[in-house]
Design a protein around this motif. Structure first.
Motif: not given
Length: 360
Positions: A162-163, A168, A256
């Motif tokens: 998840k950014l 990250v 991502i």
């Protein structure tokens, strides 16, 4: 008198018959990933006496544990030896400059059993290739290569990426802790692949032992680039002479796109102070400095009672201080500041600070 033409049709010095023993393989390579050892090599196409290898027999894959191999013993498997085409079997072997074809390539994947891995977990597996002729003879084993024999762990499940504004954030479900084995330790390894170059780098490692909620925050990437992340568990073999390692299988990769939509933190500590007796009035503003690595500057906003908020700086303010020299005596002003990063993301406004400019 009859004349005899010397040398016409006279036979040359006879060559001894070829031993028909293939030259041993010289470039065997091995790479282990999980429970698979991948071997590849170039197959000899000439004999030890520099003739084309015509009478090929089996090609043996040899494996030992710990010690160097002196003989093949019972091979792991046998393969058919690839040879040059019939059109190329026309005498002695010539070099590449004379048009010789590259040697045929061969490969084999050895699937290891857990029983084999546990026989000597802190040791090495030793591999060699043995090329036989059709009479079951060889000129000896190839070069020997080693890979760790230690057990590997499965890829962690539940891998997620998840950014966030900090970086990250990578999370996963912990693997089952294996029984303790002397000289062995385990760590989660996170790989990051650059979307432009395809190059892999290690984003970080986290110990398996003692980690109940594993995660890693990667901050070493570059914003506005694309990356693929994957995780594996590495087995480290601690030996007095060296530190060896072998990786387990990888998780699926997660992409991502590091697009920065995250503003800096809101500035704090804003204070406004009036100065003016004996000079043109002004209000000085100071606040706490921002510490974000991508910080670019500040915007300063001002308002009066029942009036709209207006930005009063033309260019970004680089330091946490500002002087408002456009104040009018008898007015009360409220100020706030925001922080801006290099991509133009702007933070929420700070808490207001108000100041009265006395009437002259």
């Amino acid at each position: 008198m009859l004349a005899v033409a010397a040398g016409c049709g006279s036979p040359g010095v006879p060559e001894p018959p070829s031993l028909e023993l293939a030259r041993p393989v010289r470039d065997l390579k091995a790479f282990r990933k999980g429970d698979e050892v991948h071997l590849n090599w170039s197959v000899s196409t000439e004999t030890t006496d520099h003739h084309i290898f015509r009478h090929a027999g089996a090609m043996q894959i040899c494996r030992g544990l710990g010690q160097a191999l002196h003989t093949c013993g019972t091979p792991v498997t046998e393969q058919t030896t690839p040879t040059l085409s019939d059109s190329q079997k026309s005498g002695k072997v010539h070099n590449h400059s004379a048009g010789r074809s590259p040697n045929p390539q061969a490969s084999y994947t050895d699937h290891l059993s857990p029983t084999l891995e546990m026989q000597s977990p802190a040791s090495n597996l030793v591999y060699a290739v043995n090329i036989l002729n059709s009479y079951g003879k060889s000129a000896g084993l190839s070069n020997q290569v080693r890979v760790p024999s230690a057990p590997t762990l499965p890829a962690p499940s539940g891998f997620g990426a998840k950014l966030t504004s900090q970086g990250v954030n990578l999370t996963w479900t912990p693997v089952s802790v294996p029984p303790e084995i002397p000289k062995l330790r385990y760590a989660y390894r996170i790989y990051r692949r650059d979307g432009k170059t395809g190059n892999d780098s290690i984003a970080g490692e986290v110990p398996v032992m003692g980690t109940t909620t594993p995660n890693l925050l990667d901050t070493s990437f570059v914003w506005e680039e694309t990356y693929d992340y994957r995780a594996t568990v590495v087995t480290f073999i601690e030996d007095p002479s060296a530190l060896e390692q072998v990786e387990g299988e990888d998780t699926s990769s997660l992409r991502i796109v590091a697009h920065d939509i995250f503003p800096p933190a809101t500035p704090t500590g804003l204070e406004a102070a009036y100065s003016g007796p004996g000079q043109r009035p002004f209000v000085d503003l100071i606040w706490n400095a921002s510490s974000e690595p991508d910080f670019a500057g500040y915007n300063v906003y001002r308002s009066e009672t029942n009036s709209q908020v207006t930005k009063i700086n033309n260019d970004l303010v680089k330091v946490p201080a500002f002087r408002d020299s456009s104040v009018v005596p008898g007015h009360k002003y409220s100020y706030s500041v925001t922080a801006v990063d290099v991509r133009g993301n702007e933070s929420p406004a700070s808490e207001k600070s108000s100041e009265n400019v006395p009437a002259m």
